[in-house]
Scaffold this active site. Structure first.
Site, PDB file in Angstrom:
ATOM      1  N   TYR A 148      25.994  33.162  36.721  1.00  0.00           N
ATOM      2  CA  TYR A 148      27.449  33.292  36.623  1.00  0.00           C
ATOM      3  C   TYR A 148      27.777  34.545  35.815  1.00  0.00           C
ATOM      4  CZ  TYR A 148      32.292  31.802  35.895  1.00  0.00           C
ATOM      5  OH  TYR A 148      33.660  31.722  35.870  1.00  0.00           O
ATOM      6  N   SER A 168      38.840  32.423  34.086  1.00  0.00           N
ATOM      7  CA  SER A 168      38.038  32.586  35.298  1.00  0.00           C
ATOM      8  C   SER A 168      38.573  31.852  36.519  1.00  0.00           C
ATOM      9  CB  SER A 168      36.599  32.153  35.031  1.00  0.00           C
ATOM     10  OG  SER A 168      35.938  33.123  34.244  1.00  0.00           O
TER      11      SER A 168
END
Length: 365
Positions: A153, A67
């Site tokens: 998220y 990420s």
């Protein structure tokens, strides 16, 4: 620039004392550590990139960064904004007609990039296996929360964020990354797909059961977690965050856009890709801000209006992982320092944060 031998030896001992016990405790086969401090670049390599042939890690070994890729995607989107090709406040449906009349179609590009358009899931469901199916999933999404009130998220949220920038420019996302963004940042050994000529530099990742593994294709993988890079290129990327001098005016503007503060989430301010904290910041605050709850649970958030501009006195960071790799990167503009920890094993975020904090504390001027 590199350090004098005495300074380099001292820092080597300090980093060794932090990284070697970490690797042993977390069973990490190999790590590359890059540090920029006091105007000097330092590289430290440990262990093996591949246990099968004992190939050692070097500063040129390619690691999956998971990420952390979201910061590259955010820069690509911000570059489109800086060039007047995309409006961050526009609804998603302006650039993706498939979302017209859908719940997500009215969400802004910015809200999607800050995980605050709605509580989209962390991952797509298993039955969603490609970008086309991902778009259908998002088209059919039913709103769960009021926009801008919860941070969840989400790879789907960030994936759509990147997809919209590609739609706005009528070019494939991977092409924009390969032809525009990475060369514009001066990165020559950073890839979405590792070319054949570079495969010998690609580290082998290892899962929790010691099985060799590398990232598999998935919906919006390029946008959300697709970057592979080396310690050398990662430090160059972080140095561009510290000082974009030498980059184009549009790229410098794009970097500043990603550093802005758009939503407040507890002690953390959500930028685009990057997460930031006023510096100096307590270690416990960083551990909490990068913890499992922040990744897996909805967090109350408040949109900052106007958005906070980029600033030097912040700790900017991002964690990233795939099944076989773990990464953590940090930069603090006011101190002119940055660090990247790249490993061919996924290990807990709090261990990454503690290690980076200890190393940067040792070099803080």
């Amino acid at each position: 620039m590199t350090a004098t031998p005495a300074l380099a030896d001292d820092l080597q001992r300090q980093v060794d004392a932090i990284v070697q016990p970490l690797m042993q405790a977390q069973r990490i086969p190999g790590m590359a550590v890059a540090v920029y401090a006091n105007g000097q670049a330092h590289y430290f390599s440990y262990g093996v990139a591949d246990k099968a042939d004992n190939r050692p890690v070097t500063r040129d070994t390619l690691f999956e960064v998971g990420s952390v890729s979201k910061t590259y995607t955010a820069t690509l989107v911000a570059l489109a904004s800086a060039q007047g090709k995309l409006d961050l406040d526009a609804p998603a449906s302006r650039y993706q007609p498939a979302l017209e009349k859908s719940a997500l179609g009215s969400a802004s590009i910015l809200e999607l990039g800050a995980y605050s358009a709605d509580c989209l899931p962390l991952q797509f469901p298993d039955e969603v296996s490609n970008d086309k199916q991902a778009l259908v999933f998002l088209q059919q999404w039913q709103q769960k929360t009021e926009r801008g009130t919860r941070r969840c998220y989400s790879n789907p949220s960030l994936g759509l964020f990147g997809n919209l920038a590609a739609q706005a420019q009528k070019r494939p996302f991977a092409e924009l990354m390969r032809q525009d963004l990475l060369p514009g940042l001066g990165l020559k050994h950073t890839y979405l797909q590792v070319p054949a000529a570079e495969r010998s530099h690609y580290a082998q990742g290892y899962d929790a059961n010691e099985r060799p593994i590398r990232v598999s294709p998935g919906p919006f993988a390029d946008e959300a977690y697709g970057i592979k890079t080396s310690a050398t290129d990662m430090l160059a990327y972080l140095r561009a965050q510290l000082d974009p001098q030498g980059l184009s005016a549009d790229m410098a503007k794009a970097i500043a856009i990603t550093h802005g503060g758009y939503f407040q989430v507890g002690d953390m301010t959500q930028g685009l890709g990057w997460e930031r904290y006023p510096y100096p910041v307590a270690l416990d605050t960083l551990v909490k801000g990068n913890g499992v709850q922040m990744i897996r649970e909805a967090q109350a958030t408040k949109r900052l209006q106007p958005a906070q501009p980029a600033g030097p006195a912040y700790w900017y960071n991002k964690t990233g992982a795939t099944t076989g790799f773990g990464a953590y990167v940090v930069f603090v503009p006011s101190k002119g320092m940055a660090i990247a920890l790249l490993a061919n094993r996924n290990y807990p975020n709090d261990e990454r944060v503690r290690a980076a904090h200890a190393i940067l504390s040792a070099v803080t001027p």
